[in-house]
Design a protein around this motif. Structure first.
Motif, PDB file in Angstrom:
ATOM      1  N   ASP A 139       0.827  -1.205   0.000  1.00  0.00           N
ATOM      2  CA  ASP A 139       0.000   0.000   0.000  1.00  0.00           C
ATOM      3  C   ASP A 139       0.863   1.258   0.000  1.00  0.00           C
ATOM      4  OD1 ASP A 139      -2.361  -1.323  -0.109  1.00  0.00           O
ATOM      5  OD2 ASP A 139      -3.028  -0.823   1.917  1.00  0.00           O
ATOM      6  N   GLU A 140       1.931   1.240   0.777  1.00  0.00           N
ATOM      7  CA  GLU A 140       2.810   2.399   0.831  1.00  0.00           C
ATOM      8  C   GLU A 140       3.484   2.648  -0.512  1.00  0.00           C
ATOM      9  OE1 GLU A 140       4.080   2.242   5.573  1.00  0.00           O
ATOM     10  OE2 GLU A 140       5.190   1.063   4.086  1.00  0.00           O
ATOM     11  N   LEU A 141       3.858   1.602  -1.200  1.00  0.00           N
ATOM     12  CA  LEU A 141       4.461   1.747  -2.524  1.00  0.00           C
ATOM     13  C   LEU A 141       3.461   2.314  -3.520  1.00  0.00           C
ATOM     14  CD1 LEU A 141       6.515  -1.573  -2.721  1.00  0.00           C
ATOM     15  CD2 LEU A 141       7.435   0.749  -2.489  1.00  0.00           C
ATOM     16  N   VAL A 142       2.229   1.850  -3.459  1.00  0.00           N
ATOM     17  CA  VAL A 142       1.191   2.366  -4.355  1.00  0.00           C
ATOM     18  C   VAL A 142       0.995   3.862  -4.119  1.00  0.00           C
ATOM     19  CG1 VAL A 142      -1.276   2.322  -4.877  1.00  0.00           C
ATOM     20  CG2 VAL A 142      -0.003   0.175  -4.657  1.00  0.00           C
ATOM     21  N   LYS A 143       0.942   4.276  -2.863  1.00  0.00           N
ATOM     22  CA  LYS A 143       0.736   5.687  -2.534  1.00  0.00           C
ATOM     23  C   LYS A 143       1.888   6.547  -3.050  1.00  0.00           C
ATOM     24  CE  LYS A 143      -1.798   4.714   1.747  1.00  0.00           C
ATOM     25  NZ  LYS A 143      -1.723   4.811   3.230  1.00  0.00           N
ATOM     26  N   PHE A 144       3.108   6.120  -2.755  1.00  0.00           N
ATOM     27  CA  PHE A 144       4.245   6.912  -3.204  1.00  0.00           C
ATOM     28  C   PHE A 144       4.281   7.041  -4.716  1.00  0.00           C
ATOM     29  CE2 PHE A 144       8.492   6.784  -5.082  1.00  0.00           C
ATOM     30  CZ  PHE A 144       8.885   8.083  -4.783  1.00  0.00           C
ATOM     31  N   LYS A 145       4.098   5.938  -5.419  1.00  0.00           N
ATOM     32  CA  LYS A 145       4.210   5.957  -6.876  1.00  0.00           C
ATOM     33  C   LYS A 145       3.101   6.789  -7.501  1.00  0.00           C
ATOM     34  CE  LYS A 145       6.765   1.602  -7.174  1.00  0.00           C
ATOM     35  NZ  LYS A 145       6.867   0.239  -7.732  1.00  0.00           N
ATOM     36  N   ALA A 146       1.900   6.709  -6.946  1.00  0.00           N
ATOM     37  CA  ALA A 146       0.796   7.507  -7.488  1.00  0.00           C
ATOM     38  C   ALA A 146       1.077   8.993  -7.303  1.00  0.00           C
ATOM     39  CB  ALA A 146      -0.512   7.121  -6.806  1.00  0.00           C
ATOM     40  N   GLY A 147       1.525   9.370  -6.109  1.00  0.00           N
ATOM     41  CA  GLY A 147       1.826  10.770  -5.864  1.00  0.00           C
ATOM     42  C   GLY A 147       2.980  11.270  -6.704  1.00  0.00           C
ATOM     43  N   TYR A 148       3.995  10.431  -6.876  1.00  0.00           N
ATOM     44  CA  TYR A 148       5.157  10.821  -7.674  1.00  0.00           C
ATOM     45  C   TYR A 148       4.755  11.058  -9.131  1.00  0.00           C
ATOM     46  CZ  TYR A 148       9.871  10.694  -9.646  1.00  0.00           C
ATOM     47  OH  TYR A 148      11.033  11.007 -10.305  1.00  0.00           O
ATOM     48  N   ARG A 149       3.930  10.158  -9.666  1.00  0.00           N
ATOM     49  CA  ARG A 149       3.476  10.325 -11.058  1.00  0.00           C
ATOM     50  C   ARG A 149       2.767  11.663 -11.240  1.00  0.00           C
ATOM     51  NH1 ARG A 149       1.530   4.946 -10.128  1.00  0.00           N
ATOM     52  NH2 ARG A 149       2.874   3.385 -11.165  1.00  0.00           N
ATOM     53  N   LYS A 150       1.837  11.974 -10.333  1.00  0.00           N
ATOM     54  CA  LYS A 150       1.060  13.208 -10.467  1.00  0.00           C
ATOM     55  C   LYS A 150       1.945  14.440 -10.321  1.00  0.00           C
ATOM     56  CE  LYS A 150      -2.747  10.945 -11.020  1.00  0.00           C
ATOM     57  NZ  LYS A 150      -3.327  10.829 -12.382  1.00  0.00           N
ATOM     58  N   GLN A 151       2.910  14.382  -9.395  1.00  0.00           N
ATOM     59  CA  GLN A 151       3.816  15.509  -9.216  1.00  0.00           C
ATOM     60  C   GLN A 151       4.637  15.768 -10.466  1.00  0.00           C
ATOM     61  OE1 GLN A 151       5.391  14.137  -5.145  1.00  0.00           O
ATOM     62  NE2 GLN A 151       5.791  16.321  -5.138  1.00  0.00           N
ATOM     63  N   VAL A 152       5.219  14.712 -11.013  1.00  0.00           N
ATOM     64  CA  VAL A 152       6.047  14.869 -12.203  1.00  0.00           C
ATOM     65  C   VAL A 152       5.209  15.366 -13.370  1.00  0.00           C
ATOM     66  CG1 VAL A 152       7.435  13.633 -13.914  1.00  0.00           C
ATOM     67  CG2 VAL A 152       7.757  13.171 -11.474  1.00  0.00           C
ATOM     68  N   GLU A 153       4.013  14.831 -13.503  1.00  0.00           N
ATOM     69  CA  GLU A 153       3.135  15.224 -14.601  1.00  0.00           C
ATOM     70  C   GLU A 153       2.866  16.722 -14.593  1.00  0.00           C
ATOM     71  OE1 GLU A 153      -1.495  14.436 -15.927  1.00  0.00           O
ATOM     72  OE2 GLU A 153      -0.426  12.848 -14.868  1.00  0.00           O
ATOM     73  N   LEU A 154       2.675  17.301 -13.392  1.00  0.00           N
ATOM     74  CA  LEU A 154       2.432  18.738 -13.286  1.00  0.00           C
ATOM     75  C   LEU A 154       3.722  19.537 -13.415  1.00  0.00           C
ATOM     76  CD1 LEU A 154      -0.179  18.872 -10.376  1.00  0.00           C
ATOM     77  CD2 LEU A 154      -0.599  19.229 -12.813  1.00  0.00           C
ATOM     78  N   GLN A 155       4.791  19.056 -12.811  1.00  0.00           N
ATOM     79  CA  GLN A 155       6.046  19.806 -12.807  1.00  0.00           C
ATOM     80  C   GLN A 155       6.603  20.023 -14.201  1.00  0.00           C
ATOM     81  OE1 GLN A 155       8.510  17.441 -10.227  1.00  0.00           O
ATOM     82  NE2 GLN A 155       7.915  18.538  -8.374  1.00  0.00           N
ATOM     83  N   VAL A 156       6.552  19.011 -15.035  1.00  0.00           N
ATOM     84  CA  VAL A 156       7.187  19.113 -16.348  1.00  0.00           C
ATOM     85  C   VAL A 156       6.434  20.037 -17.285  1.00  0.00           C
ATOM     86  CG1 VAL A 156       8.227  16.831 -16.155  1.00  0.00           C
ATOM     87  CG2 VAL A 156       5.991  17.064 -17.262  1.00  0.00           C
ATOM     88  N   LYS A 157       5.303  20.561 -16.834  1.00  0.00           N
ATOM     89  CA  LYS A 157       4.542  21.499 -17.657  1.00  0.00           C
ATOM     90  C   LYS A 157       4.708  22.922 -17.158  1.00  0.00           C
ATOM     91  CE  LYS A 157       1.106  18.037 -18.994  1.00  0.00           C
ATOM     92  NZ  LYS A 157      -0.323  17.623 -18.971  1.00  0.00           N
ATOM     93  N   SER A 158       5.902  23.243 -16.697  1.00  0.00           N
ATOM     94  CA  SER A 158       6.160  24.601 -16.216  1.00  0.00           C
ATOM     95  C   SER A 158       7.522  25.069 -16.689  1.00  0.00           C
ATOM     96  CB  SER A 158       6.104  24.657 -14.685  1.00  0.00           C
ATOM     97  OG  SER A 158       7.222  24.013 -14.107  1.00  0.00           O
ATOM     98  N   ASN A 159       7.626  26.364 -16.953  1.00  0.00           N
ATOM     99  CA  ASN A 159       8.907  26.944 -17.349  1.00  0.00           C
ATOM    100  C   ASN A 159       9.945  26.825 -16.237  1.00  0.00           C
ATOM    101  OD1 ASN A 159       7.951  27.722 -19.868  1.00  0.00           O
ATOM    102  ND2 ASN A 159       7.260  29.735 -19.137  1.00  0.00           N
ATOM    103  N   GLU A 160       9.500  26.989 -15.006  1.00  0.00           N
ATOM    104  CA  GLU A 160      10.420  26.926 -13.869  1.00  0.00           C
ATOM    105  C   GLU A 160      11.110  25.570 -13.804  1.00  0.00           C
ATOM    106  OE1 GLU A 160      12.586  28.029 -10.598  1.00  0.00           O
ATOM    107  OE2 GLU A 160      11.396  29.303 -11.916  1.00  0.00           O
ATOM    108  N   PHE A 161      10.349  24.494 -14.027  1.00  0.00           N
ATOM    109  CA  PHE A 161      10.953  23.168 -13.981  1.00  0.00           C
ATOM    110  C   PHE A 161      12.058  23.039 -15.019  1.00  0.00           C
ATOM    111  CE2 PHE A 161      11.324  18.983 -15.932  1.00  0.00           C
ATOM    112  CZ  PHE A 161      11.658  18.204 -14.835  1.00  0.00           C
ATOM    113  N   TRP A 162      11.766  23.420 -16.265  1.00  0.00           N
ATOM    114  CA  TRP A 162      12.742  23.234 -17.330  1.00  0.00           C
ATOM    115  C   TRP A 162      13.951  24.138 -17.156  1.00  0.00           C
ATOM    116  CZ3 TRP A 162      13.019  19.066 -19.953  1.00  0.00           C
ATOM    117  CH2 TRP A 162      11.864  18.309 -20.157  1.00  0.00           C
TER     118      TRP A 162
END
Length: 936
Positions: free
Chosen positions: A856-879
Motif C-alpha cells: 500500500d505504501e508503494l502504491v501511494k508513493f508511486k501515485a503521488g510521484y506520477r502526479k507531481q512529475v506530470e504537473l512539474q514538467v509542464k512549467s517553465n520553472e521546472f525546465w
C-alpha cells in the motif's frame, strides 16, 4: 474577483481613452460571469461548476460552509475546527483513514493537496481530483457528499483527536500568541469575535462531551449553509446532473437555528494597549483605524477598489523612498488600506524603531502619512500607478487561457460567502479600460480622507521587557498625533527621472556556432565572447520568458577575513541600483514593464536570474548587461542596511526560535566560520568599497557563462538581441575554476538541547546524515524512503499516540560540493513527550529496516510521484532548473527519465536496503528545543 489578486500586488491597469457604457451608467450591479454554471437545489444547497483546463486532467472540489467558530455556543469553543478534523476521521462511506488511504493511492497528498481550514465565519474543505479516470470525478462528489452531512463522530475517535488538536494549539504558543491575547480583544472591540478564536480553549477541548460536537454538527452542517465548487477539466453537464442527484436529499434541521450575521460594531472610541515581553526583540508602534467594510457588488464598488489599490501602491512607493534616506530612526515602516474581518476595513500603520528612537521614528514616518492626507499625491505618481496597474491587466489578458483553476475557486468562494460579484475577466478588463483614465487625484485623496481619521483608532505599542520603563503612555502618544496634525509640512517634491535605461547601446557580438539538442527540443548558441546560450521555447504560458546564468567562481574564492563582505556583496551592490540610477529611479524607469533581473553570487558560481514578457525582452537583456558592467554603490543604502542588521543581531537571541535555528545551522555546518551566525563584529568588518570590488571581480569575465532561456519566444527572432547584449558582455578568458570548501558535519550520535523561552512546548529535529554515492536512482530511493517514513510517522505519532500535530520527514541528496544525504525528521510536542516520541520514530525506522515498505505504501508513493512529475514538467520553472542543473553538474542533457521505468526500481526490498543505508543511525544528531527550566 480577479482584481483581488492584482490589487494585493499593488498592480493594475490603464488602457484606452474614450467613453463606453460603463462611463455612462454609475453604480450598476455587476453582471455574473456566464462561464460558470450556478444552481441552487430546493434544500438550499448551492453549486458552482466551471470547465477549465489549467492544469489539464485535474479538477478542484471545494465544499464551502458558512459555518465557523463564530457560531459556537459557550460549551463548544473550538468545536468548529474540531469538526473539520473529524470529517477526516470517518464518514458513512469512508471509514476512519479509508478516505485518506484511497486518495493517496490516487496520487492526492494529505496536507499538500487534500486539506481544510476553519476560520471565524467559514469552514472550507479542498480536494484536488485527477480527472483522467472518469470514476474519480464521481468519487470526488461522493467524498463531498459525505463531508456535507455524513460524519460518524465516533466517541473513541473524538477522544483520540483531542490530543492532536491540543498539539496543534501548542504549536501556536509563544510570544506571538501572548501578544495576540492582549491585542485581539481590543482590535475586535470585545465583540463575539474576540471570544471565538477557532483553535478554542484547553478546558473545552479536553473535556467537552461528544454530544456537544454532535449538536454543533446537526445545527450548522446543513445544505442551506453549504456550497460545492467544482472547477477543472470536467464535463459541466455531467457534474451538474450528478450534484443534483446526490445532494438533493441533504436535510435541513426540522427546528432550524437562525444563522446570525455577526459584525464588529464601531464604538467611535480610541483604544491603546502597551505590551512588553522578554521575547520581543524590537519596539514597534502599530495603529489601525477601523471602518465599515463593503463587498464589491456594483460598478461604484469596483471603482472604489481600484482607487484603494492605486492609493496603496503610491503610498508604498513613498514609504520606500523614505526608507532610503540617511540616518533613519526606524528599522521598518508599513501602511495601507485593507480588509479586517467582521464586516470591517482598516487603515493600518506600523513602525519599528531603533532603540531609544520611538518618538523620532513615529515623527519621521507619520509626517509622510500626514503629508499624503493633506496634499494627496502628484499627477506623475498617479500616472505611474495607473501604468503599473495597466501592465498587470494586459499581462493577465495575455495569460487568460492559462488562468489556474484555483483562481476561479477563490472567486466563487467569495461569491457564496459574501455575495461578491464575479463578472469574469472580459468584463473586468473592459470596465477598467473605461474607468481607469477617469480616476483623478481628488479621487485618490478622498481615499486618504476617508480612511485616515482620528476615531475608531487602536494603537498597540510592543517592546522588549527591558524597555518597559521607557515607553510612552496613551496620553503621550495621543500628543504625538495632535502635534503632527498641526505642524507645518512641506509638500512632496517629485523628482523627474529620465526614460533611457541604457544610454550607449553596445555593439555586441555574433553567434559563432549553433547546435541542436534534439533530446530536449532546444538550441545552443555560442557567442563570439564565449558566452553559451541555451534556448528552449515552450507554450506553458502565453507570454513569459524565464532565464538564468551561471559561471564558475563564487564567494569561496575569498578568504575568511573577506567572507562577511563577500557573502553580502549581492545584497549591498545588487540592491543599490544600476549605473547612474538609484533603486527609486530604476523602479520609475521600469514602471509599466513586466521585467525583473537580479544577480547572485553563490559559493561556487555567480550569475543572474529573472523573467519578463516577450515585449520586454530587450529591457531584460539591457538589465543583464548592466548587472555585469554597471554596478552601483550607495553609501546611504549601505549604512541603512548595516544599521538594520546591527539591530536585528543585537536582540536576536531574546527570541528562542532564533537560538534554536542558529544552533542547528552551526552544528550542521561543522562549526565552520562561514556557516556560523552573524555577529556585530562581522557586521563591523563589512566594507562597501570591498563589496563593490568583489562584485566587479565576479562579473568581470562572462566568457564561461552559460545562459538558459525558457518560455514563449522564437529562437531565430530573439537572436539579434542576444548577440547585441549578451555578446557584449566582458570576456577576459580567465578560465576560472570553482573552489570547493569542504565542511564536516559532526559524526556519530549527538544530542544538542536548547533551553530557552516561556512557551510550554518542545521542538525536535532528528538529522540522519552522511556521505553517499550520488545518482538520480539513489536520489529517488531516498525520496521514496522519506515519504514512506512520513506515512508511518503520521500514523504512529499523530493517529495512534495523539501527541503530535504535524510530524515531518524530509530527505535530500546533493552531488556537490561533496556527495551527501540528509533525512530530517521534525515535530513539535509537549516537553514531557519528547523521549516517548523519539522512541516511536526509532521503532518506525527499525520496522522499515527489517521489512521494507508495504504494498500500500508503494502504491501511494508511486501515485503521488506520477502526479507531481506530470504537473512539474509542464512549467517553465521546472525546465529552467532542470537544464541549468544538468549543465552546471556537467551531466548529459537528456529527456526527463521515463517515470514508470524509474518507479519499477522502487520496491519493498530496495527501500529496506535504503533504510539500512540512510537511516542506520550511525550519524544522527538530535536537536531539542525546550522551555527554560524556571518557566516549566
Amino acid at each position: 474577483m480577479h482584481y483581488r489578486h492584482w490589487a494585493t500586488m499593488g498592480l493594475m491597469l490603464l488602457l484606452a481613452n474614450g467613453k463606453s457604457a460603463f462611463a455612462q451608467h454609475q453604480n450598476q450591479s455587476i453582471p455574473p460571469d456566464t462561464a460558470v454554471r450556478t444552481g441552487k437545489l430546493p434544500n438550499g444547497f448551492t453549486y458552482y461548476i466551471r470547465r477549465n483546463e489549467e492544469p489539464q486532467k485535474r479538477a478542484l472540489f471545494y465544499l464551502v460552509n458558512k459555518v465557523g467558530s463564530i457560531l459556537e455556543d459557550e460549551d463548544q469553543l473550538g468545536l468548529a475546527h474540531f469538526m473539520e478534523h473529524m470529517n477526516f476521521n470517518g464518514t458513512t462511506h469512508f471509514k476512519k483513514n479509508d478516505l485518506i488511504d484511497y486518495l493517496q493511492k490516487a496520487g492526492v497528498r494529505f496536507g499538500a493537496d487534500l486539506n481544510a481550514y476553519t476560520s471565524f465565519d467559514e469552514t472550507v474543505y479542498q480536494l484536488p481530483i485527477p480527472t483522467d479516470n472518469p470514476a474519480m470525478v464521481g468519487k470526488g462528489l461522493n467524498i463531498m457528499r459525505d463531508w456535507a452531512q455524513e460524519a460518524i463522530l465516533d466517541p473513541g475517535d473524538v477522544d483520540k483527536e483531542r490530543g492532536v488538536i491540543l498539539e496543534e494549539k501548542r504549536l501556536k504558543e509563544g510570544v506571538g500568541a501572548r501578544m495576540q491575547q492582549q491585542t485581539l480583544p481590543v482590535m475586535l472591540n470585545h465583540s463575539r469575535y474576540a471570544f471565538r478564536e477557532p483553535i478554542g480553549t484547553d478546558s473545552i477541548l479536553k473535556n467537552f462531551p461528544v454530544a456537544a460536537i454532535h449538536r454543533f454538527y446537526k445545527d450548522w452542517y446543513r445544505p442551506n449553509l453549504q456550497a460545492l465548487i467544482v472547477v477543472g477539466d470536467v464535463n459541466v453537464d455531467a457534474v451538474e446532473k450528478q450534484i443534483r442527484k446526490q445532494f438533493a436529499d441533504l436535510k435541513n434541521p426540522a427546528s432550524e437555528r437562525p444563522r446570525p450575521e455577526y459584525k464588529i460594531e464601531l464604538t467611535g472610541q480610541n483604544q491603546f494597549r502597551s505590551i512588553t515581553d522578554p521575547e520581543i526583540t524590537a519596539t514597534e508602534l502599530e495603529m489601525l483605524i477601523k471602518h465599515e467594510g463593503s463587498t464589491i457588488k456594483t460598478t461604484t464598488d469596483y471603482k472604489n477598489a481600484i482607487q484603494k489599490a492605486l492609493f496603496n501602491q503610491m503610498l508604498s512607493r513613498r514609504l520606500g523612498e523614505l526608507s532610503q534616506q540617511p540616518n533613519l530612526p526606524f528599522l521598518g515602516v508599513k501602511a495601507g488600506v485593507g480588509d479586517l474581518f467582521g464586516g470591517l476595513d482598516q487603515f493600518s500603520y506600523s513602525v519599528t524603531a531603533k532603540p531609544g528612537k520611538l518618538p523620532e521614528a513615529f515623527a519621521t514616518t507619520w509626517q509622510l502619512i500626514e503629508q499624503v492626507k493633506r496634499d494627496g499625491f502628484t499627477q506623475a505618481e498617479l500616472d505611474r500607478a495607473k501604468l503599473s496597474y495597466a501592465t498587470a491587466m494586459e499581462s493577465a489578458k495575455k495569460e487568460k487561457s492559462k488562468t489556474p483553476s484555483s483562481s476561479y475557486v477563490s472567486e466563487y468562494q467569495q461569491l457564496f460567502l459574501q455575495g461578491a460579484a464575479t463578472p469574469g475577466f472580459d468584463w473586468e478588463y473592459d470596465f477598467v479600460k473605461a474607468t481607469l483614465p477617469g480616476i483623478t487625484l481628488n479621487d485618490i485623496k478622498e481615499v486618504a480622507t476617508h480612511y485616515i481619521t482620528a476615531t475608531n483608532r487602536d494603537i498597540f505599542l510592543s517592546a522588549p521587557e527591558k524597555e518597559k520603563a521607557n515607553l510612552p503612555d496613551s496620553a503621550a502618544v495621543d500628543a504625538w498625533f495632535s502635534k503632527m496634525a498641526t505642524m507645518a509640512i512641506q509638500p512632496y517634491s517629485d523628482v523627474a527621472t529620465g526614460n533611457v535605461l541604457l544610454k550607449n547601446i553596445p555593439a555586441g557580438g555574433k553567434v559563432v556556432s549553433r547546435s541542436t539538442v534534439a533530446a530536449l527540443d532546444m538550441q545552443q548558441l555560442t557567442l563570439s565572447n564565449g558566452v553559451k546560450v541555451w534556448l528552449k521555447p515552450t507554450s506553458y504560458t502565453n507570454d513569459q520568458i524565464q532565464f538564468m546564468s551561471f559561471a564558475p567562481g563564487g564567494i569561496n574564492k575569498y578568504p575568511n577575513e573577506e567572507f562577511p563582505t563577500a557573502a553580502n556583496t549581492v545584497g549591498i551592490i545588487g540592491g543599490s541600483g544600476l549605473g547612474d540610477y538609484s533603486p527609486v529611479q530604476l523602479s520609475r524607469m521600469l514602471n509599466g514593464k513586466a521585467v525583473s533581473v537580479g544577480a547572485y553570487i553563490g559559493g561556487r558560481s555567480q550569475g543572474v536570474t529573472g523573467g519578463c514578457r516577450s515585449e520586454d525582452l530587450e529591457t531584460a537583456l539591457q538589465l543583464i548587461y548592466m548587472r555585469y558592467t554597471a554596478p552601483r554603490k550607495d553609501t546611504v543604502l549601505f549604512e541603512n542596511a548595516i544599521a538594520r542588521s546591527r539591530e536585528a543581531v543585537r536582540n536576536k537571541y531574546d527570541d528562542p526560535d532564533n537560538v534554536f535555528r542558529d544552533t542547528v545551522t552551526t552544528v550542521l555546518g561543522g562549526y565552520n566560520y562561514r556557516t556560523s551566525p552573524v555577529t556585530l563584529e562581522r557586521l563591523d568588518s563589512i566594507s562597501l568599497d570591498k563589496a563593490l570590488a568583489i562584485y566587479k571581480d565576479r562579473f568581470a569575465d562572462a566568457s564561461q557563462a552559460n545562459f538558459v532561456f525558457v518560455g514563449n519566444f522564437n529562437t531565430d527572432s530573439i537572436q539579434p538581441l542576444l548577440e547585441r547584449y549578451l555578446g557584449a558582455l566582458p570576456a577576459l578568458n580567465l578560465n576560472e575554476k570553482a573552489v570547493t570548501l569542504h565542511s564536516e558535519v559532526p559524526k556519530g550520535k549527538l544530542v544538542k538541547v536548547v533551553e530557552k523561552g516561556k512557551g510550554n512546548k518542545a521542538t525536535v529535529l532528528l538529522v540522519y546524515n552522511g556521505d553517499c554515492a550520488y545518482s538520480a536512482e539513489e536520489s529517488l530511493q531516498l525520496q521514496a524512503l522519506t515519504e514512506v517514513l512520513q506515512y508511518r510517522l503520521l500514523e504512529s505519532l499523530r493517529e495512534k499516540a495523539g501527541e503530535v500535530y504535524t510530524p515531518s520527514a524530509q530527505g535530500s541528496m546533493v552531488k556537490e560540493p561533496d556527495p551527501r544525504f540528509a533525512i530530517n525528521v521534525s515535530f513539535g510536542c509537549a516537553p514531557e513527550h519528547v523521549e516517548h516520541l523519539v522512541g516511536l520514530v526509532g521503532e518506525d525506522i527499525a520496522n522499515l529496516q527489517k521489512h521494507g515498505a508495504t504494498s500500500d505504501e508503494l502504491v501511494k508513493f508511486k501515485a503521488g510521484y506520477r502526479k507531481q512529475v506530470e504537473l512539474q514538467v509542464k512549467s517553465n520553472e521546472f525546465w529552467l532548473q532542470y537544464i541549468a542543473g544538468k549543465l552546471e553538474r556537467n551531466e548529459e542533457l537528456q529527456p526527463v527519465p521515463d517515470v514508470e521505468k524509474r518507479l519499477k526500481q522502487v520496491t519493498s526490498k530496495s527501500l529496506r536496503s535504503a533504510a539500512g543505508r540512510y537511516l542506520s543511525g550511525e550519524n544522527v544528531i538530535r536537536f531539542v528545543s525546550l522551555p527554560e527550566k524556571n518557566n516549566q
